[in-house]
Design an enzyme around this catalytic site. Sequence first.
Site, PDB file in Angstrom:
ATOM      1  N   LYS A  18       9.884  -1.237 -10.490  1.00 27.24           N
ATOM      2  CA  LYS A  18       9.635   0.017 -10.143  1.00 27.24           C
ATOM      3  C   LYS A  18       8.783   0.755 -11.121  1.00 27.24           C
ATOM      4  CE  LYS A  18       9.956   3.111  -6.928  1.00 27.24           C
ATOM      5  NZ  LYS A  18       8.936   3.627  -7.371  1.00 27.24           N
ATOM      6  N   SER A  71      11.250   8.185 -11.031  1.00 21.28           N
ATOM      7  CA  SER A  71      11.402   7.357  -9.981  1.00 21.28           C
ATOM      8  C   SER A  71      11.924   6.019 -10.184  1.00 21.28           C
ATOM      9  CB  SER A  71      10.089   6.947  -9.144  1.00 21.28           C
ATOM     10  OG  SER A  71       9.478   8.093  -8.267  1.00 21.28           O
ATOM     11  N   LYS A  91      15.162   5.457  -8.333  1.00 23.55           N
ATOM     12  CA  LYS A  91      15.440   4.246  -7.110  1.00 23.55           C
ATOM     13  C   LYS A  91      15.811   2.981  -7.205  1.00 23.55           C
ATOM     14  CE  LYS A  91      11.768   7.754  -5.593  1.00 23.55           C
ATOM     15  NZ  LYS A  91      10.403   8.103  -5.587  1.00 23.55           N
ATOM     16  N   SER A 123       7.731   4.436  -3.317  1.00 22.11           N
ATOM     17  CA  SER A 123       8.482   5.553  -3.728  1.00 22.11           C
ATOM     18  C   SER A 123       8.724   6.874  -3.025  1.00 22.11           C
ATOM     19  CB  SER A 123       7.700   5.946  -5.170  1.00 22.11           C
ATOM     20  OG  SER A 123       8.551   6.482  -6.031  1.00 22.11           O
TER      21      SER A 123
END
Length: 368
Positions: free
Chosen positions: A211, A44, A47, A107
């Site tokens: 993140k 993730s 992202k 997420s």
Amino acid sequence: MRAAAPIVPTEMPQITAPIGLLIDVNSGRVLFERQSHRRFVPASLTKIMTSYVAFELIEQGKLRLDQKFTMKPETFRKWHGVGSTMFLGNNSQTTVADLLEGIVTVSANDGCVVLAEGVAGSVPGFTAMMNAEARKLGMRDTHYNTPNGWMDEGQTWVSAADLAKLSMALITRHPVLYKTFYGHPHATLGGITQNNHNPLYGHTEGADGVKTGFTNEAGYGLVGTAMRDGRRLMMVVGGYDRPNDRAQQSRALIEWGFAAWAAKPLYRAGAHLGEAQVQGGEARSVGLVAPHDLALTLPAGVSAKPTLSIRYKGPLRAPIAKGQQVATLLVRTPGQPEEALPLAAAEDVPEGGVVARLRDGMLALVGR
């Protein structure tokens, strides 16, 4: 009795992650590095680029926060309930603002695909935009095949150095949007409240991003950042087997960065440092400014006087965009490695027409 403040050791903590990087953003100094150019699967962490592409489009006026995109039936069948999600319903319409909140804070895999299809018409179209932005930023060890980082047999890869470069661009190029969507410990979307899994939130003073990432393929990773008194540290760790190790060691690493190293401010963001010659533009020069607060980072307790110089490959070629990195401030300090800090264009310099080319030609003839 007042509790004593915790003592942070200046000894480097143990970091077991196979990939790691800690940078003092204001100076660019690398405080810790382990295989920072090794390519790995980001999960993730992908992202971050998904939000960066959206931020770029918003700033260009090509995307609006109140714009709505639809969860197509075929997208719903493929992505409903897959990994982290914001529980978008079949044929539901969601604003770009809510999609970004879901992507950044919880997420949301489904939110990434809805955004990608809404912006570019297809996932391949959007990942082409992601890869184009990566090239612009000089991310040489990065390739995107998905907007959400879901397992794709290794077709998406990044490096710690590239993730740090991307995250710094995210913060410096889009400070307002960054503050709007990043740094949230939880989000309520569609009546459902979910927590952000960033292990720095609630534990590390000044933490505001960036993140987390996890799949069985990638392990546990984090791009983390915190700011204190105008000083920002940026950290990337990847490949942990256990989330507790990621949490404890990332907190210890960033605390060590603040405690063991001290920053000497040089220039505030926007400070004018000089001029660079321009060829082929409406103007023959462009101002050079600090894109963010610039500083010299030294081990705690060490003091030294640096010498500064500006370097660029000139003359610069028009067109030049305001904020584009076009030069470097070299900082040399006795006993320390040389630091190279970015300098940005103070204004746009459009490409010149016939008159500008004639002017440059005539001035070249007389050595000016």
